[in-house]
Scaffold this active site. Structure first.
Site, PDB file in Angstrom:
ATOM      1  CB  SER A 198      -0.916   0.010   1.215  1.00  0.00           C
ATOM      2  OG  SER A 198      -0.166   0.373   2.352  1.00  0.00           O
ATOM      3  CE  LYS A 199      -1.017   7.503  -2.816  1.00  0.00           C
ATOM      4  NZ  LYS A 199      -2.204   8.321  -2.872  1.00  0.00           N
ATOM      5  NE  ARG A 200      -1.751   3.497   5.660  1.00  0.00           N
ATOM      6  CZ  ARG A 200      -1.983   2.316   6.208  1.00  0.00           C
ATOM      7  NH1 ARG A 200      -1.243   1.886   7.204  1.00  0.00           N
ATOM      8  NH2 ARG A 200      -2.960   1.558   5.785  1.00  0.00           N
TER       9      ARG A 200
END
Ligand code: GLU
Length: 468
Positions: A245-247
């Protein structure tokens, strides 16, 4: 004989091209190319509120960058509304779909009652026509949705190209909304009409869609349309074992372009992330096309491994054409405000340094010294630019002012200086490197210097006050 294999990638333009989508695009593309078939790009833009042109542009740019050329498309779903409406009318007439006037409040109340009775929430079929059944009176002013009349019993089965045989009971699936009150179709319906109209034979997509596939198969059947083969690829996990994911780092293809990765390395790495050909780690696009027949797709999730990607990229960087790298590095430097021509000298610099870099960003980090001032570390100055080498540095500078400005000329100037001052190369070279390049380790110093402007080298070798 011409092949009939047709594959597609169908991204939703609600963000950048995700790495997982890029990987299924690659599989779809390679499978079509392997069979001499066609690869179609479809933009699934029915989520009108979240779809943007900017996102479409980014997706197209990322596909171009990866070299995933399509034979048809982009085809936009929002330009096909008439077709979807025509199919809806056919289904309404055939009784495989029906209008449902239940309001969101009605449905909330229905679910609440189901929960109170301890049932799993589901659409209870209140507007589904049946022989002898009296439907509720059509309420005033309520715009209906259209629901698919899913077969009430029996099984839906398919032999997944990745996961093998899968079977779901129709009792677990309720009557899906296929047309919203605003006339926009939902994903599961539009995808079927499109895959049918576009004669798609093989669908590769992420396994988050596995639960949608039974509905889609039932809709294909209701339409009398031939079924494609489905292959659901497991998600890609981040290096912490969680969903990528982006995080947890960059998940967009474009971010890797910006970070200095080469598209062929990216393709190679993405291909291996969920597919294998023996022990081969590095292969060309042509080899992948030759080998990718839909077998050897991994059933379990692959883990994103930045270190391996960097290694793969380094291998491709070593083989990359220097003139091409010059263009990429010049573009990187331009983002730092350093405008440098991608000329033959820049290409030679790339050739000299590319072996020690993982990315073109690292290459640009090295090559910036040729055109931007360097700031040697005080510790390096103290260690290498000692009083003992200062006279030799000064003599070298005099020689460099007049010698032939090439590797051989510079080498000769250094040798003569060493002999004159009774020094060895390991005493003089690090001092030159620290002053001219800002660091004590570089490839062979004569080669490195020859790719500078002579005036830059002379300026950086100017006597400076000793470091205390
Ligand atoms: N628009 C869907 C997505 O981006 C496509 C899924 C499919 O390939 O059917 O996930």
């Amino acid at each position: 004989m011409t092949s009939t294999v047709r594959t597609r990638i169908a991204p939703s333009p609600t963000g950048f091209l995700h790495l997982g989508t890029a990987r299924t695009a690659l599989y779809s593309w390679a499978f079509a190319r392997h069979h001499g078939g066609q690869f179609v790009l479809r933009i699934e833009d029915t989520d009108v509120a979240r779809s943007t042109q900017d996102s479409v542009d980014q997706i197209l740019a990322a596909m171009r960058w990866l070299g995933l050329d399509c034979d048809e498309g982009p085809i936009y779903q929002m330009q096909r509304l008439e077709r979807y409406h025509a199919v809806i009318e056919q289904m309404l007439a055939a009784g495989t779909a029906y209008r449902c006037y239940a309001t969101p409040d009605d449905l909330d109340a229905m679910r609440e009652a189901q929960r109170e009775r301890g049932e799993k929430t589901h659409y209870d079929g209140r507007w589904r026509p049946a022989p002898g059944k009296a439907l509720p009176p059509v309420p005033e002013g309520v715009k209906p949705v259209v629901r698919f009349a899913n077969p009430p019993d029996g099984l839906v089965s398919w032999d997944d190209l990745v996961k093998g045989p899968i079977t779901i009971s129709n009792e677990e699936i309720d009557d899906l909304i296929i047309l919203r009150p605003d006339g926009v179709p939902t994903y599961n319906f539009a995808v079927v009409v499109d895959d049918w109209d576009m004669a798609i034979t093989h669908v590769f997509r992420g396994d988050e869609h596995i639960n949608n596939t039974p509905w889609q198969i039932n809709i294909f059947r209701a339409l009398g349309a031939p079924l494609p083969r489905f292959g659901h690829c497991p998600i890609i996990l981040g290096d912490d074992g969680q969903k990528l994911s982006k995080r947890r780092g960059a998940v967009s293809v474009t971010a890797y372009e910006d970070a200095g990765y080469l598209p062929e390395a990216m393709l190679n790495y993405l291909a291996r992330l969920g597919w294998s050909h023996g022990d081969d780690e590095l292969f060309t696009r042509g080899q992948m096309v030759a080998w990718f027949d839909g077998s050897h797709l991994a059933k379990s999730p692959a883990q994103w491994d930045p270190a391996k990607l960097a290694w793969v990229n380094a291998q491709y960087l070593k083989q990359a054409d220097d003139a091409r790298l010059a263009g990429l590095v010049a573009a990187q430097l331009a983002t730092r405000g350093l405008l440098v021509a991608a000329d033959a000298r820049m290409a030679a610099r790339c050739g000299l340094f590319k072996d020690r870099c993982n990315t073109t960003v690292e290459l640009a980090d090295w090559l910036a010294m040729y055109d931007a001032p360097v700031t040697p570390e005080a510790a390096d100055l103290a260690t290498h630019v000692t009083d003992a080498v200062q006279p030799a540095l000064s003599a070298l500078r005099d020689r460099l002012a007049t010698c032939a400005w090439d590797k051989a000329g510079i080498q000769l100037a250094m040798k003569e200086t060493l002999a004159e001052h009774g020094l060895k190369m390991p005493q003089l070279a690090p001092a030159v490197r620290v002053l001219v390049c800002g660091r004590a380790q570089t490839p062979s110093v004569d080669a490195v210097l020859s790719l500078f402007e002579r005036s830059t080298v002379l300026e950086r070798l100017q006597p400076r006050s000793p470091v205390l």
